[in-house]
Design a protein around this motif. Structure first.
Motif, PDB file in Angstrom:
ATOM      1  N   GLY A   1       0.744  -1.136   0.084  1.00  0.00           N
ATOM      2  CA  GLY A   1       0.018  -0.043   0.146  1.00  0.00           C
ATOM      3  C   GLY A   1       0.740   1.157   0.141  1.00  0.00           C
ATOM      4  N   GLY A   2       1.998   1.264  -0.515  1.00  0.00           N
ATOM      5  CA  GLY A   2       3.066   2.371  -0.418  1.00  0.00           C
ATOM      6  C   GLY A   2       3.189   3.023  -1.758  1.00  0.00           C
ATOM      7  N   ASN A   3       4.031   3.913  -1.894  1.00  0.00           N
ATOM      8  CA  ASN A   3       4.276   4.376  -3.290  1.00  0.00           C
ATOM      9  C   ASN A   3       5.579   3.646  -3.912  1.00  0.00           C
ATOM     10  OD1 ASN A   3       5.907   6.019  -1.510  1.00  0.00           O
ATOM     11  ND2 ASN A   3       5.828   7.632  -3.150  1.00  0.00           N
ATOM     12  N   CYS A   4       6.162   2.800  -3.440  1.00  0.00           N
ATOM     13  CA  CYS A   4       7.491   2.285  -3.994  1.00  0.00           C
ATOM     14  C   CYS A   4       7.011   0.981  -4.627  1.00  0.00           C
ATOM     15  CB  CYS A   4       8.396   1.960  -2.674  1.00  0.00           C
ATOM     16  SG  CYS A   4       9.096   3.307  -2.070  1.00  0.00           S
ATOM     17  N   ILE A   5       7.740   0.702  -5.744  1.00  0.00           N
ATOM     18  CA  ILE A   5       7.521  -0.524  -6.568  1.00  0.00           C
ATOM     19  C   ILE A   5       8.799  -1.114  -6.973  1.00  0.00           C
ATOM     20  CG2 ILE A   5       5.313   0.115  -7.345  1.00  0.00           C
ATOM     21  CD1 ILE A   5       6.389   0.658 -10.036  1.00  0.00           C
ATOM     22  N   LEU A   6       8.923  -2.292  -7.331  1.00  0.00           N
ATOM     23  CA  LEU A   6      10.155  -3.093  -7.577  1.00  0.00           C
ATOM     24  C   LEU A   6      10.402  -2.947  -9.048  1.00  0.00           C
ATOM     25  CD1 LEU A   6       9.658  -6.032  -5.355  1.00  0.00           C
ATOM     26  CD2 LEU A   6      11.282  -4.490  -5.007  1.00  0.00           C
ATOM     27  N   SER A   7      11.452  -3.185  -9.619  1.00  0.00           N
ATOM     28  CA  SER A   7      11.351  -3.269 -11.276  1.00  0.00           C
ATOM     29  C   SER A   7      10.425  -4.256 -11.944  1.00  0.00           C
ATOM     30  CB  SER A   7      12.997  -3.668 -11.460  1.00  0.00           C
ATOM     31  OG  SER A   7      13.958  -2.578 -11.044  1.00  0.00           O
ATOM     32  N   SER A   8      10.475  -5.491 -11.126  1.00  0.00           N
ATOM     33  CA  SER A   8       9.373  -6.390 -11.800  1.00  0.00           C
ATOM     34  C   SER A   8       7.876  -5.797 -11.923  1.00  0.00           C
ATOM     35  CB  SER A   8       9.564  -7.658 -11.229  1.00  0.00           C
ATOM     36  OG  SER A   8       9.070  -7.355  -9.531  1.00  0.00           O
ATOM     37  N   MET A   9       7.800  -5.026 -10.855  1.00  0.00           N
ATOM     38  CA  MET A   9       6.054  -4.674 -10.822  1.00  0.00           C
ATOM     39  C   MET A   9       6.154  -3.205 -11.930  1.00  0.00           C
ATOM     40  SD  MET A   9       5.877  -4.258  -6.844  1.00  0.00           S
ATOM     41  CE  MET A   9       4.204  -3.409  -6.603  1.00  0.00           C
ATOM     42  N   ALA A  10       7.221  -2.581 -12.120  1.00  0.00           N
ATOM     43  CA  ALA A  10       7.293  -1.435 -12.994  1.00  0.00           C
ATOM     44  C   ALA A  10       7.087  -2.014 -14.345  1.00  0.00           C
ATOM     45  CB  ALA A  10       8.256  -0.762 -12.703  1.00  0.00           C
ATOM     46  N   LYS A  11       8.006  -3.257 -14.442  1.00  0.00           N
ATOM     47  CA  LYS A  11       7.997  -3.875 -16.049  1.00  0.00           C
ATOM     48  C   LYS A  11       6.668  -3.988 -16.546  1.00  0.00           C
ATOM     49  CE  LYS A  11      10.186  -7.011 -18.638  1.00  0.00           C
ATOM     50  NZ  LYS A  11      11.549  -7.599 -19.086  1.00  0.00           N
ATOM     51  N   ILE A  12       5.738  -4.550 -15.367  1.00  0.00           N
ATOM     52  CA  ILE A  12       4.666  -5.104 -15.804  1.00  0.00           C
ATOM     53  C   ILE A  12       3.671  -3.897 -16.083  1.00  0.00           C
ATOM     54  CG2 ILE A  12       2.440  -6.188 -14.807  1.00  0.00           C
ATOM     55  CD1 ILE A  12       4.273  -7.952 -13.217  1.00  0.00           C
ATOM     56  N   ARG A  13       3.742  -2.894 -15.411  1.00  0.00           N
ATOM     57  CA  ARG A  13       3.175  -1.621 -15.535  1.00  0.00           C
ATOM     58  C   ARG A  13       3.456  -0.955 -16.857  1.00  0.00           C
ATOM     59  NH1 ARG A  13       2.276   0.612  -9.389  1.00  0.00           N
ATOM     60  NH2 ARG A  13       1.325  -1.594  -8.586  1.00  0.00           N
ATOM     61  N   VAL A  14       4.475  -1.093 -17.295  1.00  0.00           N
ATOM     62  CA  VAL A  14       4.996  -0.697 -18.611  1.00  0.00           C
ATOM     63  C   VAL A  14       4.201  -1.367 -19.721  1.00  0.00           C
ATOM     64  CG1 VAL A  14       7.111  -0.260 -20.056  1.00  0.00           C
ATOM     65  CG2 VAL A  14       7.321   0.511 -17.662  1.00  0.00           C
ATOM     66  N   GLU A  15       4.307  -2.522 -19.625  1.00  0.00           N
ATOM     67  CA  GLU A  15       3.846  -3.473 -20.766  1.00  0.00           C
ATOM     68  C   GLU A  15       2.394  -3.225 -20.811  1.00  0.00           C
ATOM     69  OE1 GLU A  15       5.195  -7.117 -19.123  1.00  0.00           O
ATOM     70  OE2 GLU A  15       7.155  -7.082 -19.983  1.00  0.00           O
ATOM     71  N   SER A  16       1.788  -3.063 -19.652  1.00  0.00           N
ATOM     72  CA  SER A  16       0.163  -3.085 -19.951  1.00  0.00           C
ATOM     73  C   SER A  16      -0.064  -1.233 -20.123  1.00  0.00           C
ATOM     74  CB  SER A  16      -0.386  -3.239 -18.573  1.00  0.00           C
ATOM     75  OG  SER A  16       0.010  -2.468 -17.536  1.00  0.00           O
ATOM     76  N   ASN A  17       0.950  -0.348 -20.254  1.00  0.00           N
ATOM     77  CA  ASN A  17       0.895   0.941 -20.457  1.00  0.00           C
ATOM     78  C   ASN A  17       0.239   1.893 -19.342  1.00  0.00           C
ATOM     79  OD1 ASN A  17       1.715   2.835 -22.592  1.00  0.00           O
ATOM     80  ND2 ASN A  17      -0.234   2.886 -23.611  1.00  0.00           N
ATOM     81  N   MET A  18       0.451   1.363 -18.154  1.00  0.00           N
ATOM     82  CA  MET A  18       0.176   1.847 -17.077  1.00  0.00           C
ATOM     83  C   MET A  18       1.003   3.260 -16.938  1.00  0.00           C
ATOM     84  SD  MET A  18      -1.320  -1.159 -15.174  1.00  0.00           S
ATOM     85  CE  MET A  18      -2.038  -0.228 -13.724  1.00  0.00           C
ATOM     86  N   ILE A  19       2.332   2.806 -16.954  1.00  0.00           N
ATOM     87  CA  ILE A  19       3.505   3.728 -16.852  1.00  0.00           C
ATOM     88  C   ILE A  19       4.244   3.979 -18.233  1.00  0.00           C
ATOM     89  CG2 ILE A  19       5.904   3.877 -15.855  1.00  0.00           C
ATOM     90  CD1 ILE A  19       4.942   2.389 -13.615  1.00  0.00           C
ATOM     91  N   ASN A  20       4.355   5.169 -18.623  1.00  0.00           N
ATOM     92  CA  ASN A  20       5.179   5.490 -19.706  1.00  0.00           C
ATOM     93  C   ASN A  20       6.015   6.482 -19.984  1.00  0.00           C
ATOM     94  OD1 ASN A  20       3.418   7.792 -19.463  1.00  0.00           O
ATOM     95  ND2 ASN A  20       1.996   7.530 -21.131  1.00  0.00           N
TER      96      ASN A  20
END
Length: 94
Positions: A7-26
């Protein structure tokens, strides 16, 4: 909005990669000064409770990951899959 770890604002690289692939982070921003750079993400769900989502390490998942160089931070962004980033150099005295 999707939070990071526990529930925080820190994410791991693996979590970021999934969000990039799903276009949530660009986009990302490398911000800091000599020897202390952080990665802040931008995108449709890149905030949690008014704070930006930041990259953390698996050793300290609840704290922003610190890179000693801009090159290291950019290399990590490439591994995550981002193709756009900005760099903001801050004054080390502030």
């Amino acid at each position: 909005m999707i939070s990071g770890i526990n529930g925080g604002n820190c994410i791991l690289s693996s979590m970021a990669k999934i969000r990039v692939e799903s276009n949530m982070i660009n986009k990302a921003e490398v911000i800091g000064s000599k020897g202390s750079f952080h990665i802040i993400f931008h995108g449709s769900v890149a905030e949690w409770k008014g704070e930006p989502i930041v990259l953390s390490s698996s050793r300290q998942p609840y704290e922003p990951r610190i890179f000693k160089s801009i090159d290291g931070a950019i290399s990590e962004l490439i591994r995550i899959g981002l193709t756009e980033a900005s760099v903001k150099i801050t004054n080390s005295d502030s």
